[in-house]
Write a protein that holds these residues in place. Structure first.
Motif, PDB file in Angstrom:
ATOM      1  N   ARG A   1       0.966  -1.405  -0.406  1.00  0.00           N
ATOM      2  CA  ARG A   1       0.323   0.298   0.372  1.00  0.00           C
ATOM      3  C   ARG A   1       0.797   1.600  -0.375  1.00  0.00           C
ATOM      4  O   ARG A   1       0.609   2.275  -0.707  1.00  0.00           O
ATOM      5  CB  ARG A   1      -0.794   0.192   1.301  1.00  0.00           C
ATOM      6  CG  ARG A   1      -1.902  -0.699   1.581  1.00  0.00           C
ATOM      7  CD  ARG A   1      -3.001  -0.793   2.599  1.00  0.00           C
ATOM      8  NE  ARG A   1      -4.488  -1.790   2.259  1.00  0.00           N
ATOM      9  CZ  ARG A   1      -4.390  -2.653   3.084  1.00  0.00           C
ATOM     10  NH1 ARG A   1      -3.131  -3.484   3.530  1.00  0.00           N
ATOM     11  NH2 ARG A   1      -5.085  -3.990   2.259  1.00  0.00           N
ATOM     12  N   CYS A   2       2.122   1.013   0.693  1.00  0.00           N
ATOM     13  CA  CYS A   2       2.439   2.540   1.108  1.00  0.00           C
ATOM     14  C   CYS A   2       3.849   2.345  -0.478  1.00  0.00           C
ATOM     15  O   CYS A   2       3.537   4.086  -0.715  1.00  0.00           O
ATOM     16  CB  CYS A   2       3.707   2.304   2.313  1.00  0.00           C
ATOM     17  SG  CYS A   2       4.868   0.834   1.241  1.00  0.00           S
ATOM     18  N   VAL A   3       3.908   1.386  -0.804  1.00  0.00           N
ATOM     19  CA  VAL A   3       4.280   1.737  -2.232  1.00  0.00           C
ATOM     20  C   VAL A   3       3.284   2.307  -3.498  1.00  0.00           C
ATOM     21  O   VAL A   3       3.652   3.432  -3.931  1.00  0.00           O
ATOM     22  CB  VAL A   3       4.951   0.494  -2.546  1.00  0.00           C
ATOM     23  CG1 VAL A   3       5.586   0.462  -4.502  1.00  0.00           C
ATOM     24  CG2 VAL A   3       6.041  -0.063  -2.401  1.00  0.00           C
ATOM     25  N   ARG A   4       2.463   1.777  -3.518  1.00  0.00           N
ATOM     26  CA  ARG A   4       1.124   2.561  -4.282  1.00  0.00           C
ATOM     27  C   ARG A   4       0.701   3.922  -3.804  1.00  0.00           C
ATOM     28  O   ARG A   4       0.470   4.487  -5.234  1.00  0.00           O
ATOM     29  CB  ARG A   4       0.258   1.660  -4.367  1.00  0.00           C
ATOM     30  CG  ARG A   4      -0.477  -0.311  -4.933  1.00  0.00           C
ATOM     31  CD  ARG A   4      -1.166  -0.225  -5.245  1.00  0.00           C
ATOM     32  NE  ARG A   4      -1.988  -0.664  -4.487  1.00  0.00           N
ATOM     33  CZ  ARG A   4      -1.898  -1.967  -3.366  1.00  0.00           C
ATOM     34  NH1 ARG A   4      -0.886  -2.700  -3.902  1.00  0.00           N
ATOM     35  NH2 ARG A   4      -2.582  -2.110  -2.830  1.00  0.00           N
ATOM     36  N   TYR A   5       0.711   4.342  -2.828  1.00  0.00           N
ATOM     37  CA  TYR A   5      -0.155   5.580  -2.641  1.00  0.00           C
ATOM     38  C   TYR A   5       0.664   5.954  -2.151  1.00  0.00           C
ATOM     39  O   TYR A   5      -0.150   7.889  -1.666  1.00  0.00           O
ATOM     40  CB  TYR A   5      -1.403   4.944  -1.443  1.00  0.00           C
ATOM     41  CG  TYR A   5      -2.268   4.273  -1.889  1.00  0.00           C
ATOM     42  CD1 TYR A   5      -2.958   4.715  -3.243  1.00  0.00           C
ATOM     43  CD2 TYR A   5      -2.705   3.062  -1.031  1.00  0.00           C
ATOM     44  CE1 TYR A   5      -4.071   3.752  -3.199  1.00  0.00           C
ATOM     45  CE2 TYR A   5      -3.749   2.053  -2.357  1.00  0.00           C
ATOM     46  CZ  TYR A   5      -4.756   2.893  -3.088  1.00  0.00           C
ATOM     47  OH  TYR A   5      -5.123   1.686  -3.690  1.00  0.00           O
ATOM     48  N   CYS A   6       2.371   5.988  -2.054  1.00  0.00           N
ATOM     49  CA  CYS A   6       2.555   7.403  -1.244  1.00  0.00           C
ATOM     50  C   CYS A   6       2.545   8.257  -2.815  1.00  0.00           C
ATOM     51  O   CYS A   6       3.423   8.691  -4.321  1.00  0.00           O
ATOM     52  CB  CYS A   6       4.517   7.116  -1.491  1.00  0.00           C
ATOM     53  SG  CYS A   6       5.447   8.545  -1.253  1.00  0.00           S
ATOM     54  N   PRO A   7       2.834  10.035  -2.410  1.00  0.00           N
ATOM     55  CA  PRO A   7       2.653  10.930  -3.522  1.00  0.00           C
ATOM     56  C   PRO A   7       3.617  10.508  -4.124  1.00  0.00           C
ATOM     57  O   PRO A   7       3.561  11.668  -5.346  1.00  0.00           O
ATOM     58  CB  PRO A   7       1.837  12.322  -2.856  1.00  0.00           C
ATOM     59  CG  PRO A   7       2.347  11.442  -1.791  1.00  0.00           C
ATOM     60  CD  PRO A   7       2.201  10.186  -1.012  1.00  0.00           C
ATOM     61  N   VAL A   8       4.809   9.916  -3.282  1.00  0.00           N
ATOM     62  CA  VAL A   8       6.041  11.212  -4.269  1.00  0.00           C
ATOM     63  C   VAL A   8       7.177   9.965  -4.370  1.00  0.00           C
ATOM     64  O   VAL A   8       7.801  10.263  -4.473  1.00  0.00           O
ATOM     65  CB  VAL A   8       6.991  12.175  -3.409  1.00  0.00           C
ATOM     66  CG1 VAL A   8       6.253  13.510  -3.192  1.00  0.00           C
ATOM     67  CG2 VAL A   8       7.039  10.906  -2.295  1.00  0.00           C
ATOM     68  N   ASN A   9       6.533   8.380  -4.666  1.00  0.00           N
ATOM     69  CA  ASN A   9       7.109   7.210  -4.940  1.00  0.00           C
ATOM     70  C   ASN A   9       8.048   6.840  -3.644  1.00  0.00           C
ATOM     71  O   ASN A   9       9.479   6.119  -4.602  1.00  0.00           O
ATOM     72  CB  ASN A   9       7.231   7.512  -6.180  1.00  0.00           C
ATOM     73  CG  ASN A   9       5.797   7.982  -7.260  1.00  0.00           C
ATOM     74  OD1 ASN A   9       4.877   6.709  -7.359  1.00  0.00           O
ATOM     75  ND2 ASN A   9       5.984   8.549  -8.472  1.00  0.00           N
ATOM     76  N   ILE A  10       8.062   7.618  -2.822  1.00  0.00           N
ATOM     77  CA  ILE A  10       9.021   6.602  -1.830  1.00  0.00           C
ATOM     78  C   ILE A  10       8.662   5.421  -2.111  1.00  0.00           C
ATOM     79  O   ILE A  10       6.886   4.941  -1.661  1.00  0.00           O
ATOM     80  CB  ILE A  10       8.942   7.011  -0.623  1.00  0.00           C
ATOM     81  CG1 ILE A  10       9.769   8.663  -0.632  1.00  0.00           C
ATOM     82  CG2 ILE A  10      10.060   6.433   0.176  1.00  0.00           C
ATOM     83  CD1 ILE A  10       9.668   9.598   0.347  1.00  0.00           C
ATOM     84  N   ASP A  11       9.639   4.012  -2.086  1.00  0.00           N
ATOM     85  CA  ASP A  11       9.471   2.278  -2.789  1.00  0.00           C
ATOM     86  C   ASP A  11      10.282   2.069  -1.048  1.00  0.00           C
ATOM     87  O   ASP A  11      11.183   1.995  -1.171  1.00  0.00           O
ATOM     88  CB  ASP A  11       9.991   2.758  -3.367  1.00  0.00           C
ATOM     89  CG  ASP A  11       9.462   0.847  -4.285  1.00  0.00           C
ATOM     90  OD1 ASP A  11       8.760   0.368  -3.238  1.00  0.00           O
ATOM     91  OD2 ASP A  11       8.910   0.821  -5.225  1.00  0.00           O
TER      92      ASP A  11
END
Lengths: 345, 278
Positions: A324-334
């Motif tokens: 989820r954090c990968v998909r919805y981070c607005p600045v693409n922190i992975d």
């Protein structure tokens, strides 16, 4: 362990009947996304989904929960004396929860339910909840559960596992809680050997669809201060907005704050999810902030999940690979890239 | 729907009554309190409580009285945030909520029979006073006792009557300094480390207990080390935004440690290489 086959209509009818004895939470289409909601007239379950945008952690650990209540009315002899607020611990079932989100409960359980500490509310909510997982036939491109100890049909922590076989569901009772729930659903037929084999094939082929490779094997042996002082944190954090989306969507983030709210003379003490991404999280009354810089907060989040937790519990990382954090981070922190950097540093 | 009250819940505040309020300085007040159940607080010097002002919330406050003081306890509080401003507006007889005590204490037992060097900066004296008073109540159980106190200016000195008593006692050494002088001030002027030149310590038997603002620790620790006091005999108390008090909410985390549980009192050897701690 029982394996039963239900037609999809039969299963849906069974769920409707189940509402007499359980609060049933199901994935419901909500705009462009799915959300776990109570199954009632307005909320029709849609099991043809990948995963909900918000994790179902709030069923066990509400985003806001009233812990205590009190009156501020000085005329009342009980003024300012705090009393426990009533809570609902009646049986619930989360139907259609993905195995990664079930694994996330197991991760959070290590913090809230262990030999030293039993959280008074989390434990009771968790124990009254039956987790009816739905295996993932089609994992997302951001999924990496297989890399952090799970899998699209991982049974650990589930009470029931559902295999979506196309025309039918195969339901596997895995615990007493799960068998009790299945016992309340009429119909179905025992699964034959062919159905069981088909189910295993489905699980094996789903696992193969997850192609991310996120090694976590060296995190434990790393020296904490080496990782802490590694040169990559400023760069990772560069674009971060400190919006906190990652922590609120994360099924394994458990940090909370306790706040008082007052309406008239009646007060409530409420526990809310909190986020280490916010400067207020560590701000002292004096104005001093020991984690004043954005990169320090970003570092804290990853170090907690991928190093401090690993060292403390010796049971993997504080991440279930839901993506989820990968998909919805607005600045693409992975987190997958960060994990790679840390593991290989 | 309903279930039994969680009487032993670590989150349920016990209620206490404010029995006495004393204005210490313009921005600090001392609150004497008594738990409504009549029991003593049961703290050790160095521990803290979560203080509730109902309708406002909770904040971590260190206990300033010694456990030797029977059924009442004292919290000395600077007016600086929401909760501390609210408590400053309270009057004798008001009810507050108390959770705790929480956290690790000063090395009360380990330092028995040894010399003690207390170093307090500003309101760092508030938690340290708990240990100092305990030692003074058990004076023959400890060796040489030295108290160094530094304040920014004379008007920020707290517990004035006690400071005077400590100065008059011949069984302890008390020295103080202010960063900036003020009207009528005849004492030392300079940061607290300037007092070290006036004291003599036997490093092998001295325990150095330090509480003050973050910047003070670095310089005091250097002085203590220069005097040969072993790192493992240096203790300090760290301040963080502690909320739950039991290592669960995440606010006070420093790397793998939780200040509310693993601290607030730390042995220097346990945190000297802990990033973000000092």
């Amino acid at each position: 362990m029982t394996d039963k086959i239900f037609s999809k209509e039969e299963w849906l009818g069974g769920l409707e009947a189940l509402r007499k004895t359980y609060g049933v939470f199901v994935p419901v289409k909500d705009g462009d996304f799915h959300t776990f909601m109570p199954f009632d007239k307005g909320n029709i379950p849609d099991f043809d989904y990948q995963n909900s945008r918000l994790s179902p952690k709030s069923v066990v650990y509400p985003q806001s929960e009233r812990l205590f209540e009190y009156t501020l009315d000085k005329a009342d002899s009980e003024a300012d004396i705090v009393k426990e607020s009533p809570k609902d611990y009646s049986p619930r079932a989360v139907v259609g929860i993905r195995p990664c989100d079930v694994q996330a409960f197991q991760i959070v359980k290590r913090n809230f339910d262990n030999p030293e500490y039993r959280d008074p509310w989390w434990v009771q909510h968790f124990e009254s909840t039956t987790l009816v997982g739905l295996g993932c036939n089609e994992p997302c491109s951001t999924c990496f559960c297989t890399e952090v100890g799970g899998g699209p049909f991982n049974q650990e922590g589930l009470d029931v596992l559902i295999f979506d076989m196309g025309e039918t569901y195969l339901l596997r009772g895995l615990t007493d809680k799960g068998e009790a729930l299945l016992g309340k659903i009429t119909g179905g037929s025992p699964a034959d050997d062919q159905a069981l084999k088909n189910a295993e094939d489905l699980a094996a082929s789903a696992s193969k669809k997850i192609t991310s490779s996120i090694p976590t094997d060296k995190l434990k042996e790393k020296v904490t201060n080496d990782l802490f002082n590694a040169p990559f944190w400023e760069e990772i954090a560069f674009a971060c907005l400190n919006c906190g989306t990652c922590t609120f969507l994360c099924p394994t983030c458990w940090c909370f704050d306790i706040q008082d709210e007052v309406l008239g003379k009646e007060g409530d003490r409420i526990r809310n999810w909190d986020s280490c991404m916010f400067p207020l999280f560590t701000l002292h009354g004096s104005g001093h902030n020991p984690r004043d810089n954005k990169f320090q907060r970003v570092r804290q989040r990853f170090m907690h999940k991928l190093k401090y937790y690993v060292d403390k519990y010796d049971n993997g990382v504080q991440c279930s690979g839901c993506g989820r954090c990968v998909r919805y981070c607005p600045v693409n922190i992975d987190i997958r890239e960060v994990c790679n950097l840390m593991n290989n540093y | 729907m309903n279930q039994p009250m969680l009487e032993d819940s670590p989150y349920l505040p016990k209620w206490a009554e404010i029995t006495r309020i004393e204005q210490l300085t313009e921005s600090e007040k001392l609150f004497e309190m008594r738990l409504a159940n009549g029991e003593p607080l049961g703290h050790s010097p160095g521990q803290f409580v979560e203080l509730s002002v109902m309708g406002i919330g909770e904040a971590p406050i260190s206990v300033s009285s010694a456990p030797t003081e029977n059924d009442v306890f004292e919290l000395a509080i600077r007016r600086i945030g929401n909760l501390t401003t609210a408590i400053h507006g309270s009057v004798t007889g008001d009810r507050v909520g108390i959770r705790g005590p929480f956290g690790t204490p000063f090395p009360v037992e380990e330092a028995r029979g040894k010399d003690l060097l207390f170093v307090a900066g500003g309101i760092g004296l508030i938690p340290l006073r708990s240990f100092i008073r305990f030692v003074l109540d058990h004076r023959d159980e400890y060796g040489e006792v030295t108290v160094l106190f530094g304040a920014r200016n004379p008007s920020e000195r707290i517990f004035l009557d006690e400071l005077e008593q400590w100065e008059e006692r011949d069984d302890i050494i008390y020295l103080e300094s202010v960063d900036k002088s003020g009207p009528g001030w005849k004492g030392n002027v300079g940061v607290i480390t300037t007092l070290f030149s006036q004291i003599h310590v036997d490093p092998s038997r001295t325990y150095c207990i330090v509480v003050g603002p973050p910047v003070m620790y670095r310089f005091v620790i250097l002085e203590a080390k220069a005097r040969g006091i072993p790192d493992r005999q240096i203790f300090l108390s760290l301040e963080r935004k502690m909320k739950c008090g039991i290592g669960k909410c995440g606010h006070c985390q420093i790397n793998h440690l939780y200040v509310c549980q693993d601290g607030p009192v730390f042995r220097y050897t346990d945190i000297f290489d802990l990033e973000e701690a000092l």
